[in-house]
Design a protein around this motif. Structure first.
Motif, PDB file in Angstrom:
ATOM      1  N   VAL A  73       0.841  -1.200   0.000  1.00  0.00           N
ATOM      2  CA  VAL A  73       0.000   0.000   0.000  1.00  0.00           C
ATOM      3  C   VAL A  73       0.873   1.245   0.000  1.00  0.00           C
ATOM      4  O   VAL A  73       0.603   2.211  -0.716  1.00  0.00           O
ATOM      5  CB  VAL A  73      -0.964  -0.008   1.210  1.00  0.00           C
ATOM      6  CG1 VAL A  73      -1.767   1.281   1.277  1.00  0.00           C
ATOM      7  CG2 VAL A  73      -1.885  -1.220   1.140  1.00  0.00           C
ATOM      8  N   ALA A  74       1.941   1.223   0.783  1.00  0.00           N
ATOM      9  CA  ALA A  74       2.868   2.358   0.813  1.00  0.00           C
ATOM     10  C   ALA A  74       3.492   2.565  -0.565  1.00  0.00           C
ATOM     11  O   ALA A  74       3.597   3.698  -1.041  1.00  0.00           O
ATOM     12  CB  ALA A  74       3.953   2.132   1.867  1.00  0.00           C
ATOM     13  N   GLU A  75       3.887   1.481  -1.216  1.00  0.00           N
ATOM     14  CA  GLU A  75       4.477   1.590  -2.554  1.00  0.00           C
ATOM     15  C   GLU A  75       3.481   2.157  -3.555  1.00  0.00           C
ATOM     16  O   GLU A  75       3.825   3.017  -4.357  1.00  0.00           O
ATOM     17  CB  GLU A  75       4.991   0.227  -3.004  1.00  0.00           C
ATOM     18  CG  GLU A  75       6.220  -0.227  -2.241  1.00  0.00           C
ATOM     19  CD  GLU A  75       6.641  -1.643  -2.567  1.00  0.00           C
ATOM     20  OE1 GLU A  75       5.848  -2.391  -3.192  1.00  0.00           O
ATOM     21  OE2 GLU A  75       7.764  -2.016  -2.191  1.00  0.00           O
ATOM     22  N   GLU A  76       2.231   1.701  -3.495  1.00  0.00           N
ATOM     23  CA  GLU A  76       1.192   2.222  -4.389  1.00  0.00           C
ATOM     24  C   GLU A  76       0.994   3.720  -4.192  1.00  0.00           C
ATOM     25  O   GLU A  76       0.745   4.450  -5.147  1.00  0.00           O
ATOM     26  CB  GLU A  76      -0.136   1.519  -4.129  1.00  0.00           C
ATOM     27  CG  GLU A  76      -0.198   0.088  -4.595  1.00  0.00           C
ATOM     28  CD  GLU A  76      -1.479  -0.595  -4.151  1.00  0.00           C
ATOM     29  OE1 GLU A  76      -2.430   0.093  -3.704  1.00  0.00           O
ATOM     30  OE2 GLU A  76      -1.537  -1.830  -4.238  1.00  0.00           O
ATOM     31  N   ALA A  77       1.108   4.167  -2.945  1.00  0.00           N
ATOM     32  CA  ALA A  77       0.871   5.568  -2.607  1.00  0.00           C
ATOM     33  C   ALA A  77       2.112   6.428  -2.772  1.00  0.00           C
ATOM     34  O   ALA A  77       2.057   7.643  -2.568  1.00  0.00           O
ATOM     35  CB  ALA A  77       0.354   5.673  -1.176  1.00  0.00           C
ATOM     36  N   GLY A  78       3.241   5.820  -3.108  1.00  0.00           N
ATOM     37  CA  GLY A  78       4.481   6.567  -3.253  1.00  0.00           C
ATOM     38  C   GLY A  78       5.089   6.980  -1.925  1.00  0.00           C
ATOM     39  O   GLY A  78       5.860   7.927  -1.858  1.00  0.00           O
ATOM     40  N   VAL A  79       4.758   6.240  -0.868  1.00  0.00           N
ATOM     41  CA  VAL A  79       5.280   6.528   0.469  1.00  0.00           C
ATOM     42  C   VAL A  79       6.454   5.599   0.734  1.00  0.00           C
ATOM     43  O   VAL A  79       6.334   4.380   0.595  1.00  0.00           O
ATOM     44  CB  VAL A  79       4.187   6.322   1.542  1.00  0.00           C
ATOM     45  CG1 VAL A  79       4.760   6.492   2.935  1.00  0.00           C
ATOM     46  CG2 VAL A  79       3.029   7.270   1.300  1.00  0.00           C
ATOM     47  N   LYS A  80       7.581   6.178   1.104  1.00  0.00           N
ATOM     48  CA  LYS A  80       8.761   5.372   1.413  1.00  0.00           C
ATOM     49  C   LYS A  80       8.725   4.967   2.877  1.00  0.00           C
ATOM     50  O   LYS A  80       8.372   5.748   3.751  1.00  0.00           O
ATOM     51  CB  LYS A  80      10.037   6.162   1.116  1.00  0.00           C
ATOM     52  CG  LYS A  80      10.203   6.443  -0.355  1.00  0.00           C
ATOM     53  CD  LYS A  80      11.504   7.132  -0.642  1.00  0.00           C
ATOM     54  CE  LYS A  80      11.603   7.368  -2.145  1.00  0.00           C
ATOM     55  NZ  LYS A  80      12.893   7.864  -2.531  1.00  0.00           N
ATOM     56  N   ARG A  81       9.097   3.739   3.136  1.00  0.00           N
ATOM     57  CA  ARG A  81       9.151   3.207   4.494  1.00  0.00           C
ATOM     58  C   ARG A  81      10.597   2.859   4.809  1.00  0.00           C
ATOM     59  O   ARG A  81      11.361   2.510   3.919  1.00  0.00           O
ATOM     60  CB  ARG A  81       8.285   1.948   4.625  1.00  0.00           C
ATOM     61  CG  ARG A  81       6.828   2.136   4.265  1.00  0.00           C
ATOM     62  CD  ARG A  81       6.072   2.896   5.289  1.00  0.00           C
ATOM     63  NE  ARG A  81       6.191   2.179   6.543  1.00  0.00           N
ATOM     64  CZ  ARG A  81       5.976   2.722   7.726  1.00  0.00           C
ATOM     65  NH1 ARG A  81       5.633   3.971   7.808  1.00  0.00           N
ATOM     66  NH2 ARG A  81       6.107   2.037   8.829  1.00  0.00           N
TER      67      ARG A  81
END
Length: 63
Positions: free
Chosen positions: A43-51
């Protein structure tokens, strides 16, 4: 959560959950963490959020 009102209370609640698990002898297993990460990372990858994971997270026995 971070930067939002109630953030500190949420962190304190999570800290207390960990304390209670330790007192009850309930291990917080890596498999539980892996389950969470496998659900969240896509979900983070889909949203362009780096973890990221800090080298001391979760912290070592000495703090």
């Amino acid at each position: 959560m971070l930067g939002l009102p109630g953030r500190d209370e949420q962190i304190e609640n999570y800290q207390q959950l960990i304390r209670n698990a330790g007192k009850a002898g309930i291990p917080l297993l890596w498999s539980h963490y892996a389950y969470f990460i496998k659900a969240v990372i896509p979900v983070a990858e889909e949203a362009g959020v780096k973890r990221a994971l800090h080298p001391d997270d979760p912290c070592s026995d000495d703090g």
